[in-house]
Design an enzyme around this catalytic site. Structure first.
Site, short mmCIF file in Angstrom:
data_model
loop_
_atom_site.label_atom_id
_atom_site.label_comp_id
_atom_site.label_asym_id
_atom_site.label_seq_id
_atom_site.Cartn_x
_atom_site.Cartn_y
_atom_site.Cartn_z
N ARG A 118 -32.24 20.83 -32.47
CA ARG A 118 -31.62 20.36 -31.37
C ARG A 118 -30.11 20.69 -31.83
O ARG A 118 -29.32 21.20 -30.75
CB ARG A 118 -31.84 19.03 -30.95
CG ARG A 118 -30.86 18.66 -29.58
CD ARG A 118 -31.15 17.23 -29.23
NE ARG A 118 -30.63 16.08 -30.33
CZ ARG A 118 -30.73 14.94 -30.17
NH1 ARG A 118 -31.44 14.41 -28.98
NH2 ARG A 118 -30.28 14.08 -30.95
N LYS A 133 -25.72 18.32 -26.88
CA LYS A 133 -24.92 17.17 -27.57
C LYS A 133 -23.69 17.69 -28.13
O LYS A 133 -23.44 18.05 -29.36
CB LYS A 133 -26.05 16.67 -28.73
CG LYS A 133 -25.70 15.38 -29.12
CD LYS A 133 -26.92 14.85 -30.06
CE LYS A 133 -26.83 13.19 -30.56
NZ LYS A 133 -26.41 12.50 -29.33
N GLU A 156 -30.08 7.91 -17.84
CA GLU A 156 -29.80 7.52 -19.35
C GLU A 156 -28.75 6.56 -19.77
O GLU A 156 -27.83 6.14 -18.72
CB GLU A 156 -29.61 8.79 -20.26
CG GLU A 156 -28.40 9.57 -19.94
CD GLU A 156 -28.06 10.92 -20.82
OE1 GLU A 156 -28.88 11.12 -21.83
OE2 GLU A 156 -27.10 11.54 -20.46
#
Length: 346
Positions: free
Chosen positions: A101, A195, A228
């Site tokens: 990721r 991210k 989230e």
């Protein structure tokens, strides 16, 4: 008016009439290093046992030297990505999943790694071994690198890779927390699914919750669907005993919640869960859930018992929440070797 004065051992800058604050000018690197060590001298247990820097080209064990250049574009432009892996009982949990990721985020941010994936992986394992840390987190960053203070990274000679081991007690969460609905605008899908280090909305969202006596917050997207938490995913159990996780099209697909979705069928097989799905959830649907939880790397599951002063279910930690927590915790502690990488401590 500003005046400067100097002597053989130090320099100061005097501001105003000479009675104001005086800025010390360090005359040598050795004097600066002495000051850096002085700042750490009162800290009995160092929380950062080891760091890696591609700028230094090695592992640093002295916390006073765990620094990055101020002209690194991650510092002044936020041009960087990061990820985290948990260290538990001398193993790294889901390192490869997080590393994959990490590199996907770097690609979206148009940052090329200074090393191939195999080298990054080797550095992270060696760093963890050098730290002698058996429980904590391993955090790592790719930045556009140092070079100048412009917007474009074209002046950066190379990207930079940093990593640090943080010693902390990773425990299974068994107490419930309160949350609020955040009023801070959430990031657009392009940035939320990457991210990156631009976490100001996340920080403000967390601070907003703390101001109201809550642990953290819940983001709701512009269509009114649950998104989230500030740095974690959120999951729900409805009255039909279905595990529901919000869709990942506008939010980060957390490695831990994805692992939870792989493990949860065990509870379907034994009849405790009726089903598992990812789906859109409105606020009303979510608040009518019988159980609710945060899901994230270092939790791995944190029960939520109160939302905007509204109890979730009966306002107590639910049995199914803890059953899911047990599944993840067991996987972290003694799961398959494909999830746990042994660290060869010296």
């Amino acid at each position: 008016m500003e005046t400067c004065s100097s002597s053989s051992d130090k320099k100061t800058v005097e501001v105003g009439n000479g009675n104001d604050f005086k800025v010390h000018v360090f005359s040598s690197s050795s004097e600066l290093l002495e000051k850096l060590h002085e700042n750490w001298s009162s800290v009995k247990k160092k929380p950062y046992p080891a760091m890696y820097s591609s700028i230094f080209g090695g592992i640093i064990l002295d916390p006073a030297l765990m620094v990055i250049p101020v002209d690194d574009h991650m510092v002044h432009r936020g041009h960087g990505v990061f990820d985290t892996a948990v260290i538990l009982n001398g193993h790294l949990y889901e390192l490869d999943v997080h590393l994959n990721r990490f590199l996907r985020s770097a690609s979206k941010a148009r940052i090329s790694s200074p090393y191939p994936k195999s080298t990054l992986r080797s550095i992270l394992i060696q760093l963890t071994a050098a730290s002698q840390c058996k429980k904590g987190t391993l955090r790592y960053w790719l930045s556009a690198g140092p070079g100048d203070f412009l917007l474009s990274p074209s002046g950066c000679s190379s990207s930079a890779f940093y990593a640090i081991v943080i010693e902390e007690d990773i425990l299974q969460c068994k107490e419930g927390v309160k949350v609020i609905t955040s009023t801070i605008p959430m990031k657009s899908p392009e940035f939320a699914t990457m991210k990156n280090v631009n976490y100001l909305p996340n920080v403000l969202s967390k601070m907003e919750a703390e101001d109201k006596g809550a642990f953290a917050s819940i983001w709701v997207d512009e269509e009114g669907y649950i998104a989230e938490g500030p740095n974690v995913n959120v999951a729900f159990l409805n009255t039909d005993k279905e595990l529901i996780v919000p869709l990942f099209d506008k939010i980060l697909s957390g490695c831990t919640v994805l692992r939870l979705l792989e493990l949860a069928p065990k509870l379907v097989e034994n009849g405790r869960l009726k089903g598992i799905r990812t789906d859109n959830l409105t606020v009303d649907e979510a608040k009518s859930a019988s159980e609710m939880m945060y899901v994230g790397s270092s939790l791995p599951i944190l029960p939520i018992t109160m939302w905007d002063e509204h109890p979730i279910g009966d306002g107590k930690v639910g049995d199914l929440t803890m059953a899911l927590s047990d599944l993840l915790w067991e996987d972290m502690v003694a799961g398959p070797e494909t999830q746990r990488i042994h660290v060869p401590y010296v």
